[in-house]
Design an enzyme around this catalytic site. Structure first.
Site, PDB file in Angstrom:
ATOM      1  N   ALA A 107     -42.557 -67.881  22.268  1.00  0.00           N
ATOM      2  CA  ALA A 107     -41.191 -67.396  22.475  1.00  0.00           C
ATOM      3  C   ALA A 107     -40.519 -67.193  21.125  1.00  0.00           C
ATOM      4  O   ALA A 107     -40.713 -67.980  20.208  1.00  0.00           O
ATOM      5  CB  ALA A 107     -40.402 -68.400  23.304  1.00  0.00           C
ATOM      6  N   LYS A 108     -39.728 -66.134  21.028  1.00  0.00           N
ATOM      7  CA  LYS A 108     -38.941 -65.926  19.812  1.00  0.00           C
ATOM      8  C   LYS A 108     -37.548 -66.469  20.116  1.00  0.00           C
ATOM      9  O   LYS A 108     -36.673 -65.756  20.624  1.00  0.00           O
ATOM     10  CB  LYS A 108     -38.911 -64.431  19.458  1.00  0.00           C
ATOM     11  CG  LYS A 108     -38.292 -64.136  18.102  1.00  0.00           C
ATOM     12  CD  LYS A 108     -38.547 -62.690  17.715  1.00  0.00           C
ATOM     13  CE  LYS A 108     -37.714 -62.240  16.531  1.00  0.00           C
ATOM     14  NZ  LYS A 108     -38.025 -62.904  15.277  1.00  0.00           N
TER      15      LYS A 108
END
Ligand code: PMP
Length: 326
Positions: free
Chosen positions: A178-179
Site C-alpha cells: 500500500a502507498k
C-alpha cells in the site's frame, strides 16, 4: 456579508503565507467531486488522517507530448490507489473510472501541458479515537509543476547515496504494497538521515538485511550486463516505474532478475539507479562514498532512461499503451 465578517476573512486570507514553490495560489484542486480554488482546499485540524496517518495516495506524472498532455500509466496508478484504500479498509465514494476522469479534469482545469498529480484518499473529520470507521473517506486531487525530484540535473548526472541505519518496515507491520501516508514516517527518517550526512538519498535494507528501496524510489543494480532489483517481498512498494523499466529492459533483450540483493552487491555493481514517478530514472553515482562502477553514468542506465522518458514524452512508440491523452 457584514463588514466585520468581511474584515476577518480578508485578514485570514492575508495571514496565509504565500505558497512556497512548487505550489501556486492560482492552482485549482479537485475535492470530493468539485474543482475548488487553492484557498478553499482545506480540511479540519481534527481530521482523522492528521492524527493517525489514515491516508493513502498516489504520485502520477503527466508529460508534454507532441499530441498534447498525456498521463503516464493512469489506470495502474488508479488501481494501486484503490488497492491501497482497500488494504486500509477505506471505501472511496467514487469509482476508479470516475476517479481517473477526475484526474484528467484536474489537469485540464489547470491548463498544464506537463505536471505531477497527487491524488489522496483520506479519513476526514469524524471520530477522535484510533478506530477509523467513523471518519468519512474523502478524496482530493492536486497537480503542480514539479521538476526533478532528486534535484536539478539528478536525471543527467546521478546522485550520491548512503545505506540507511533505518530499516524498511517488517512484513506484517505496515503493508508495503500500500502507498500509505503512514509508511512515509519511515521514509522521512531515511531521508532526514541521508540529507543530514550530506547525501541526496538513503537506501534502506529490509528486516533480513537485504536491499529494499530508497525513501521514495525503487532500486536497480547492473553487473556484467544483468539487471537486478529486489523482489516485492523485500518490503518494497510495487513501483509502476519499476514495472515500466523491467518491461523496457526485457523488450531490449536485457536480462532482468527480481531477487534478493545483499548489501555488499551495492559496492561491486557496475551501475545502479533509482526509479520512481517523481524521480523518473536517476543514476546512483556512489553508495557510502564508494563510487558505483567508474562513478559515471553507465550505458544500461542511460539506455533505460532514454527509453522510459522517450515513451513518456511520446517520442518513442507507446507499444504498451501507457499514455492517456488529457
Ligand atoms: N518506493 C517508494 C517508497 C515510493 O515512495 C515510490 C514513489 N511512489 C516508489 C517506490 C516508486 O513507485 P512509482 O514508480 O510507482 O512511483
Amino acid at each position: 456579508m457584514d463588514e466585520l465578517t468581511s474584515d476577518i476573512e480578508d485578514t485570514a486570507v492575508q495571514r496565509q503565507p504565500a505558497p512556497a514553490p512548487p505550489f501556486r495560489s492560482d492552482l485549482k484542486i479537485w475535492m470530493d467531486g468539485e474543482i475548488v480554488p487553492w484557498e478553499q482546499a482545506t480540511i479540519h485540524v481534527m481530521s482523522h488522517a492528521l492524527h493517525y496517518g489514515s491516508s493513502v495516495f498516489e504520485g502520477v506524472r503527466c508529460y508534454h507530448t507532441r499530441k498534447g498532455p498525456a498521463i503516464l500509466r493512469l489506470e495502474e496508478h488508479v488501481e494501486r490507489l484503490f488497492d491501497s484504500a482497500r488494504i486500509y479498509q477505506m471505501e472511496p465514494k467514487v469509482t476508479p473510472r470516475d476517479f481517473a476522469q477526475a484526474m484528467i479534469d484536474t489537469v485540464r482545469a489547470n491548463g498544464f501541458k506537463a505536471c505531477y498529480l497527487r491524488p489522496v484518499v483520506y479519513r476526514g473529520l469524524g471520530t477522535a479515537g484510533v478506530n477509523p470507521s467513523g471518519s468519512p473517506v474523502c478524496t482530493a486531487i492536486v497537480c503542480w509543476d514539479w521538476g526533478q525530484y532528486l534535484g536539478d540535473h539528478s536525471v543527467e548526472s546521478g546522485v550520491d547515496t548512503c545505506v540507511s541505519s533505518w530499516t524498511r518496515m517488517a512484513p506484517n507491520t505496515f503493508p508495503a504494497m500500500a502507498k500509505a501516508a503512514a509508511h512515509y514516517a519511515n521514509s522521512q527518517l531515511i531521508k532526514l538521515e541521508a540529507v543530514r550526512n550530506g547525501f541526496t538519498e538513503g537506501i534502506a535494507l529490509d528486516t533480513r538485511g537485504y536491499v529494499s528501496e530508497g525513501s521514495g524510489e525503487n532500486i536497480f543494480l547492473v553487473r556484467h550486463g544483468v539487471v537486478r532489483t529486489p523482489p516485492l517481498t523485500a518490503s518494497v512498494l510495487p513501483g509502476i516505474t519499476r514495472e515500466c523499466v523491467i518491461t523496457l529492459a526485457r523488450d531490449e533483450g536485457i536480462q532482468v532478475l527480481e531477487e534478493d540483493i545483499p548489501r555488499e552487491a551495492l559496492y561491486v555493481a557496475d551501475e545502479a539507479f533509482f526509479t520512481g514517478t517523481a524521480t523518473e530514472v536517476v543514476p546512483i553515482r556512489s553508495v557510502d562514498r564508494v563510487a558505483v562502477g567508474d562513478g559515471k553514468v553507465g550505458p544500461i542506465t542511460r539506455r533505460l532512461q532514454e527509453l522510459y522518458l522517450g515513451v513518456a514524452r511520446g517520442e518513442i512508440e507507446d507499444r504498451h499503451g501507457w499514455l492517456t491523452p488529457v
